[in-house]
Design an enzyme around this catalytic site. Structure first.
Site, PDB file in Angstrom:
ATOM      1  N   GLU A 111       1.114   1.025   1.601  1.00  0.00           N
ATOM      2  CA  GLU A 111      -0.325   1.032   1.310  1.00  0.00           C
ATOM      3  C   GLU A 111      -0.998   0.408   2.516  1.00  0.00           C
ATOM      4  O   GLU A 111      -0.825  -0.787   2.784  1.00  0.00           O
ATOM      5  CB  GLU A 111      -0.615   0.251   0.031  1.00  0.00           C
ATOM      6  CG  GLU A 111      -1.928   0.654  -0.620  1.00  0.00           C
ATOM      7  CD  GLU A 111      -3.054  -0.333  -0.383  1.00  0.00           C
ATOM      8  OE1 GLU A 111      -3.838  -0.097   0.568  1.00  0.00           O
ATOM      9  OE2 GLU A 111      -3.141  -1.313  -1.123  1.00  0.00           O
TER      10      GLU A 111
ATOM     11  N   CYS B 223      -8.956  -3.860   1.585  1.00  0.00           N
ATOM     12  CA  CYS B 223      -8.585  -2.551   2.144  1.00  0.00           C
ATOM     13  C   CYS B 223      -9.573  -1.462   1.733  1.00  0.00           C
ATOM     14  O   CYS B 223      -9.760  -0.501   2.461  1.00  0.00           O
ATOM     15  CB  CYS B 223      -7.147  -2.174   1.790  1.00  0.00           C
ATOM     16  SG  CYS B 223      -6.819  -2.179   0.037  1.00  0.00           S
TER      17      CYS B 223
END
Ligand code: ADP
Length: 454
Positions: free
Chosen positions: A227, A261
């Protein structure tokens, strides 16, 4: 044993220290995980789930202390630090149930054949996690791995070892020895773990490190779930509710000082509404209070370290020299702090519109048509989250043209429970959460037999 000192980014003061591993320790830890794994897997899905759920009360009892450590180690406001740790404790049982449901064997039948799909353990899982959500990220990496019957070696970020250590050790007390172990160290320790005898690497962090991990994993054909970063766009259409769009823009640009993020890194606003949208954004930005996360009312903390501040300041300086206009912030700030900053007049020649910033900066660029908004929003190697604000059908049409993995219509990109956390393009390789995500922590085995003899 080398020592890793954790430093408060708001004050520069040490918070505490942990023992760091040497490469020789990694081998010993992975061997212990390998030895513990078969018995853990043999317990079966329900018994494993019950063991993990039994940790919920202890995790809840420790949550406020874990949350304080989150704030001390990485600077986010205390209500957010405590909120993260408490959320992780409160949602543990529900998460485990969702994972169990995803990993129960599945039956397939046609006219001739009956097949059982089993979701078995892969073996030993290395979980390498970042500092921006230093409890949530370990939770999301470790839980599905454990429920699936893997043994896990967790290496938290060197920026946040203490909170992750307390969380993982509180959980590990409820598990057989060797099933969940924590090792501390910087990137070299993470690399040694990737190169050791592990079967799956679950990583959340930067694209550059993700690429290195994939290269190191390739020689052993090890499974990876990566990720990675994002450069999330927010598109504000001319028919948007501007108050709602501005509230979201400010919240999602400055939350966790932009160190998220899926924070909003690029804002595209229709030129007909640019002025009133900017007025609303500036008003909300000026109301933010920056400071030490322990102080009441603070909603923007520091950058996690000096290196991260340098990245943000370099991008800001480059954008300004290329003609970007500073509408708020942009001044000198002490220590690791960067003032919440609003830039207008940016374009895609600037690094700040192309590379992940991970700082408290809102960059606003005007567009003239839906096609142009879509082209600009998709003009990035990243594709994690995206948001579109506008009249619903219009915003949905624009949203479906975006290349991101998670798209929010008049909201952020987070989905209903059961939604995977999934990045497109360079924002991820494999993904976690949701049924399909949980299954990536397993080896699928198909066992088939003729239906006539079933
Ligand atoms: P940051 O630089 O912002 O901390 P990274 O993506 O480099 O972001 O770090 C995320 C996690 O990856 C941390 O736990 C870090 O120690 C670890 N890490 C860094 N480099 C490597 C590597 N080459 N192999 C494995 N893990 C690494």
């Amino acid at each position: 044993m080398p020592t890793l000192v954790s430093v408060n980014p708001a004050t520069g003061e040490p918070v505490g220290s942990v023992e760091a591993v040497t490469p020789a320790d990694i081998g010993r830890v992975v061997r212990a995980a390998r030895a513990a794994q078969p018995a853990w897997a043999a317990l079966g899905l329900e018994a494993r789930a019950a063991a993990i759920k039994a940790a919920a009360a202890d995790l809840k009892a420790a949550a406020d202390r874990i949350g304080e450590l989150v704030t001390l180690e990485m600077g986010k406001p205390l209500p957010e630090g405590k909120g993260e740790a408490n959320h992780c404790a409160d949602s543990l049982a529900e998460e485990v149930v969702e994972i169990v449901d995803a990993l129960r064997p599945e039956l397939l039948e046609d006219k001739r054949t009956r097949t059982e799909l089993h979701f078995d353990a892969l073996g030993v899982c290395a979980a390498i996690t970042p500092w921006n959500f230093p409890v949530l990220m370990p939770l999301q990496s470790v839980l599905p791995a454990l429920v699936a019957g893997n043994a896990v070696v967790l290496k938290p970020s060197e920026e946040t070892p203490l909170c992750a250590d307390l969380w993982a050790r509180t959980l590990a007390k409820h598990l057989p020895p060797g099933v969940l172990q924590v090792v501390h160290g910087a990137g070299d320790a993470g690399r040694a773990l990737v190169l050791d005898d592990v079967d799956l690497i679950v990583f959340t962090g930067s694209r550059a490190t993700g690429i290195r991990i994939m290269q190191d994993a390739a020689a052993g054909l090890k499974r990876v779930i990566l990720e990675l970063g994002g450069k999330d766009p927010l598109v504000v259409l001319a028919d948007a509710d501007l108050d709602a769009a501005a509230a979201f823009a400010v919240r999602n640009s400055f939350r966790n000082a932009g160190q998220v993020c899926v924070s909003t890194e690029r804002i595209y606003v229709h030129r007909d509404v640019e002025r009133p949208f900017l007025d609303r954004v500036l008003e909300r930005t000026k109301a933010l209070k920056q400071g030490d996360g322990r102080e009441a009312g603070v909603n923007v903390g520091p950058m996690v370290n000096a290196r991260q501040k340098q990245v943000v300041e370099r991008q800001l300086a480059q954008a300004r020299s290329a003609g970007a206009r500073v509408l708020a912030g942009g001044g000198e700030a002490p220590g690791n702090f960067v003032q919440p900053t609003v830039l207008a007049g940016v374009d895609h020649s600037m690094e700040i519109m192309r590379e992940e910033t991970f700082g408290p900066v809102a960059c606003v660029m005007a567009f003239g048509s839906d096609d142009e908004a879509v082209r600009l929003a998709n003009d990035s190697p990243y594709g994690l989250g995206a948001a579109v604000f506008g009249e619903r059908a219009h915003a949905e049409r624009v949203g479906r043209a975006l290349t991101a993995g998670m798209i929010g219509i008049n909201q952020g990109c987070g989905g209903a429970s059961g939604t995977p956390w999934v990045g497109a393009r360079h924002s991820g390789y494999g993904f976690h959460s949701g049924k399909a995500g949980h299954r990536q922590f397993t080896q699928v085995r198909a066992v088939s037999r003729p239906l006539a003899t079933a």
